[in-house]
Design a protein around this motif. Structure first.
Motif, PDB file in Angstrom:
ATOM      1  N   ALA A  29       0.840  -1.200   0.000  1.00 35.56           N
ATOM      2  CA  ALA A  29       0.000   0.000   0.000  1.00 35.56           C
ATOM      3  C   ALA A  29       0.871   1.245   0.000  1.00 35.56           C
ATOM      4  O   ALA A  29       0.573   2.226  -0.694  1.00 35.56           O
ATOM      5  N   LEU A  30       1.951   1.177   0.720  1.00 34.85           N
ATOM      6  CA  LEU A  30       2.831   2.347   0.796  1.00 34.85           C
ATOM      7  C   LEU A  30       3.476   2.637  -0.538  1.00 34.85           C
ATOM      8  O   LEU A  30       3.592   3.786  -0.962  1.00 34.85           O
ATOM      9  N   LEU A  31       3.898   1.546  -1.209  1.00 38.65           N
ATOM     10  CA  LEU A  31       4.575   1.741  -2.488  1.00 38.65           C
ATOM     11  C   LEU A  31       3.648   2.366  -3.516  1.00 38.65           C
ATOM     12  O   LEU A  31       4.085   3.106  -4.383  1.00 38.65           O
ATOM     13  N   GLY A  32       2.380   2.063  -3.394  1.00 37.91           N
ATOM     14  CA  GLY A  32       1.426   2.586  -4.367  1.00 37.91           C
ATOM     15  C   GLY A  32       0.882   3.945  -3.974  1.00 37.91           C
ATOM     16  O   GLY A  32       0.097   4.531  -4.710  1.00 37.91           O
ATOM     17  N   ASP A  33       1.256   4.426  -2.850  1.00 44.17           N
ATOM     18  CA  ASP A  33       0.666   5.676  -2.385  1.00 44.17           C
ATOM     19  C   ASP A  33       1.405   6.894  -2.957  1.00 44.17           C
ATOM     20  O   ASP A  33       2.575   6.817  -3.283  1.00 44.17           O
ATOM     21  N   ALA A  34       0.711   7.984  -3.011  1.00 44.96           N
ATOM     22  CA  ALA A  34       1.303   9.183  -3.601  1.00 44.96           C
ATOM     23  C   ALA A  34       1.942  10.113  -2.570  1.00 44.96           C
ATOM     24  O   ALA A  34       2.493  11.162  -2.914  1.00 44.96           O
ATOM     25  N   GLU A  35       1.890   9.737  -1.254  1.00 45.95           N
ATOM     26  CA  GLU A  35       2.473  10.602  -0.215  1.00 45.95           C
ATOM     27  C   GLU A  35       3.997  10.667  -0.366  1.00 45.95           C
ATOM     28  O   GLU A  35       4.614   9.758  -0.904  1.00 45.95           O
ATOM     29  N   SER A  36       4.571  11.654   0.173  1.00 47.50           N
ATOM     30  CA  SER A  36       6.019  11.836   0.043  1.00 47.50           C
ATOM     31  C   SER A  36       6.762  10.841   0.929  1.00 47.50           C
ATOM     32  O   SER A  36       6.212  10.333   1.901  1.00 47.50           O
ATOM     33  N   LEU A  37       7.957  10.546   0.513  1.00 45.86           N
ATOM     34  CA  LEU A  37       8.766   9.577   1.247  1.00 45.86           C
ATOM     35  C   LEU A  37       9.039  10.048   2.672  1.00 45.86           C
ATOM     36  O   LEU A  37       9.110   9.262   3.610  1.00 45.86           O
ATOM     37  N   GLU A  38       9.155  11.381   2.838  1.00 44.86           N
ATOM     38  CA  GLU A  38       9.433  11.944   4.168  1.00 44.86           C
ATOM     39  C   GLU A  38       8.317  11.598   5.156  1.00 44.86           C
ATOM     40  O   GLU A  38       8.572  11.317   6.311  1.00 44.86           O
ATOM     41  N   PHE A  39       7.101  11.596   4.658  1.00 44.53           N
ATOM     42  CA  PHE A  39       5.956  11.287   5.523  1.00 44.53           C
ATOM     43  C   PHE A  39       6.095   9.884   6.130  1.00 44.53           C
ATOM     44  O   PHE A  39       5.878   9.664   7.302  1.00 44.53           O
ATOM     45  N   TYR A  40       6.508   8.932   5.236  1.00 45.68           N
ATOM     46  CA  TYR A  40       6.633   7.549   5.721  1.00 45.68           C
ATOM     47  C   TYR A  40       7.842   7.416   6.652  1.00 45.68           C
ATOM     48  O   TYR A  40       7.828   6.598   7.568  1.00 45.68           O
ATOM     49  N   GLU A  41       8.892   8.210   6.378  1.00 48.28           N
ATOM     50  CA  GLU A  41      10.068   8.143   7.254  1.00 48.28           C
ATOM     51  C   GLU A  41       9.729   8.622   8.663  1.00 48.28           C
ATOM     52  O   GLU A  41      10.286   8.153   9.645  1.00 48.28           O
ATOM     53  N   GLU A  42       8.773   9.543   8.748  1.00 44.33           N
ATOM     54  CA  GLU A  42       8.397  10.100  10.049  1.00 44.33           C
ATOM     55  C   GLU A  42       7.129   9.454  10.608  1.00 44.33           C
ATOM     56  O   GLU A  42       6.510   9.951  11.543  1.00 44.33           O
ATOM     57  N   LEU A  43       6.785   8.325  10.005  1.00 42.90           N
ATOM     58  CA  LEU A  43       5.527   7.673  10.365  1.00 42.90           C
ATOM     59  C   LEU A  43       5.520   7.225  11.835  1.00 42.90           C
ATOM     60  O   LEU A  43       4.508   7.384  12.537  1.00 42.90           O
ATOM     61  N   ASP A  44       6.707   6.773  12.309  1.00 41.94           N
ATOM     62  CA  ASP A  44       6.774   6.314  13.706  1.00 41.94           C
ATOM     63  C   ASP A  44       6.452   7.468  14.655  1.00 41.94           C
ATOM     64  O   ASP A  44       5.786   7.288  15.673  1.00 41.94           O
ATOM     65  N   PHE A  45       6.931   8.638  14.276  1.00 44.83           N
ATOM     66  CA  PHE A  45       6.655   9.823  15.112  1.00 44.83           C
ATOM     67  C   PHE A  45       5.165  10.115  15.168  1.00 44.83           C
ATOM     68  O   PHE A  45       4.612  10.350  16.243  1.00 44.83           O
ATOM     69  N   TYR A  46       4.512  10.022  14.009  1.00 44.98           N
ATOM     70  CA  TYR A  46       3.062  10.310  13.984  1.00 44.98           C
ATOM     71  C   TYR A  46       2.268   9.259  14.764  1.00 44.98           C
ATOM     72  O   TYR A  46       1.297   9.569  15.446  1.00 44.98           O
ATOM     73  N   LEU A  47       2.689   7.971  14.654  1.00 42.40           N
ATOM     74  CA  LEU A  47       1.998   6.908  15.393  1.00 42.40           C
ATOM     75  C   LEU A  47       2.130   7.134  16.893  1.00 42.40           C
ATOM     76  O   LEU A  47       1.183   6.970  17.669  1.00 42.40           O
ATOM     77  N   TRP A  48       3.377   7.566  17.337  1.00 40.68           N
ATOM     78  CA  TRP A  48       3.613   7.841  18.764  1.00 40.68           C
ATOM     79  C   TRP A  48       2.731   9.000  19.210  1.00 40.68           C
ATOM     80  O   TRP A  48       2.115   8.962  20.278  1.00 40.68           O
ATOM     81  N   LEU A  49       2.648  10.011  18.350  1.00 42.41           N
ATOM     82  CA  LEU A  49       1.857  11.196  18.668  1.00 42.41           C
ATOM     83  C   LEU A  49       0.374  10.833  18.829  1.00 42.41           C
ATOM     84  O   LEU A  49      -0.302  11.299  19.756  1.00 42.41           O
ATOM     85  N   ASP A  50      -0.062   9.937  17.943  1.00 37.14           N
ATOM     86  CA  ASP A  50      -1.463   9.489  17.985  1.00 37.14           C
ATOM     87  C   ASP A  50      -1.746   8.747  19.297  1.00 37.14           C
ATOM     88  O   ASP A  50      -2.797   8.949  19.943  1.00 37.14           O
ATOM     89  N   ASP A  51      -0.784   7.872  19.722  1.00 37.56           N
ATOM     90  CA  ASP A  51      -0.962   7.125  20.976  1.00 37.56           C
ATOM     91  C   ASP A  51      -1.020   8.074  22.162  1.00 37.56           C
ATOM     92  O   ASP A  51      -1.821   7.886  23.091  1.00 37.56           O
ATOM     93  N   GLU A  52      -0.173   9.081  22.169  1.00 37.13           N
ATOM     94  CA  GLU A  52      -0.123  10.057  23.268  1.00 37.13           C
ATOM     95  C   GLU A  52      -1.480  10.765  23.391  1.00 37.13           C
ATOM     96  O   GLU A  52      -2.014  10.933  24.493  1.00 37.13           O
ATOM     97  N   ASP A  53      -2.044  11.149  22.248  1.00 35.96           N
ATOM     98  CA  ASP A  53      -3.336  11.855  22.255  1.00 35.96           C
ATOM     99  C   ASP A  53      -4.430  10.973  22.847  1.00 35.96           C
ATOM    100  O   ASP A  53      -5.274  11.438  23.626  1.00 35.96           O
ATOM    101  N   GLU A  54      -4.405   9.698  22.478  1.00 35.27           N
ATOM    102  CA  GLU A  54      -5.432   8.782  22.989  1.00 35.27           C
ATOM    103  C   GLU A  54      -5.306   8.608  24.505  1.00 35.27           C
ATOM    104  O   GLU A  54      -6.309   8.536  25.232  1.00 35.27           O
TER     105      GLU A  54
END
Lengths: 124, 206
Positions: free
Chosen positions: A95-120
């Motif tokens: 799914a990632l390979l087929g997606d149009a998002e920038s590579l930087e977004f996926y590189e920082e994906l762990d940060f966003y997942l952590w941020l999401d957990d913190e909010d919850e």
């Protein structure tokens, strides 16, 4: 002459007349009858192909049934030799390979997942 | 009605060949009488041959593996059945021809004499022959014509009982009817034949 005698005479004469008619059949008719008999006997016999197909019918049926049975049992009893999950790439990757998002977004994906957990956690 | 039993074993090749020869021999022994019965019913050589062949074919196809002593009763039954089929088909054909003939006459707008019955014509147009042979041939023709004029069931019963010598029971089996019907048909056939043939055959005796 009385009726029983008439009847008896009629029966005898009719029988002898019918017999004479059979004995007097001409040669052409007798030849036709021989032909008719020969053809009937030939047509009445089962042909070679009929005999063969009649012989093959149960054999073919048995062979087909045996093949199906062997295949079914093999598929039922044989465990899968390879775990498909180890061979195929993870679905997320595809799914990632087929997606149009920038590579930087996926590189920082762990940060966003952590941020999401913190909010919850804060919300809970 | 007696049930016919089949033989229990499967014949080997040798037995099958013997059986085929036996069936050929049996058919050879009955074909002429079957043909005569068919010719009395149809008064047509080709139709009679068709009836004989069809009967032989049915016996060979369905009953060749039966015991040889069963072939006689079976063949009688088949022949009578095939003759009845021929009669039914001929009746339909005649109705159709009658309808077409009437239509043709109406279309032509003229009246024509009714066509000569080909069956009556067959018995009427035989060539005369000399002496005793002529007398014999005339007797055969008159008997054929008289039998042909009988209703089919009476004709069949008379031939099976009087000519083939079957019992009332065997005739009933061959005809696929009751024994009472056989007696009735035979009695009526006899009465009709006596009326038709008595005068002719008295001439031959004197």
């Amino acid at each position: 002459m009385n009726e029983p005698e008439d009847t008896d005479r009629l029966l005898k004469m009719s029988k002898s007349t019918l017999d004479q008619a059979v004995d007097g059949l001409d040669d052409a008719t007798l030849r036709d009858l021989r032909c008719v008999r020969r053809e009937a006997l030939l047509a009445g016999k089962p042909s070679v192909s009929e005999k063969r197909s009649a012989w093959l019918l149960p054999v073919g049926g048995l062979a087909t049934a045996a093949t199906v049975a062997v295949l079914t049992v093999s598929l039922w009893l044989t465990p899968p030799e390879h775990d498909l999950s180890t061979q195929l790439p993870p679905l997320e990757d595809l799914a990632l390979l087929g997606d149009a998002e920038s590579l930087e977004f996926y590189e920082e994906l762990d940060f966003y997942l952590w941020l999401d957990d913190e909010d919850e956690q804060e919300a809970g | 009605m007696a049930r016919i039993k089949t033989t229990g074993h499967r014949p080997c090749r040798r037995e099958a060949l013997d059986n085929s020869a036996a069936l050929d021999q049996f058919l050879a022994s009955v074909e002429r009488r079957a043909y005569r019965m068919a010719i009395i019913a149809t008064s047509n050589h080709e139709d009679a041959l068709d009836i004989v062949q069809d009967s032989m074919l049915r016996l060979a196809k369905r009953y060749a593996d039966r015991d040889a002593e069963q072939w006689g009763p079976l063949f009688h039954r088949i022949v009578q059945s095939v003759i009845r089929d021929w009669y039914r088909r001929a009746a339909v054909r005649n109705r159709f021809r009658f309808f077409l003939g009437q239509k043709h006459q109406r279309d032509q707008g003229c009246e024509t004499a009714a066509e000569e019955d080909p069956i009556e014509a067959h018995f009427a147009t035989a060539e005369p022959e000399p002496g005793a042979q002529l007398q014999q041939q005339q007797a055969i023709r008159q008997l054929d014509a008289a039998l042909h004029r009988l209703p089919l069931r009476q004709q069949q019963v008379f031939l099976l009982r009087q000519w083939e010598g079957l019992s009332v029971r065997d005739t009933a089996q061959a005809m696929g009817c009751g024994e009472g019907s056989v007696k009735t048909h035979f009695s009526r056939a006899l009465k009709a034949l006596r009326t038709q043939l008595q005068d002719h055959w008295q001439e031959y005796e004197t």
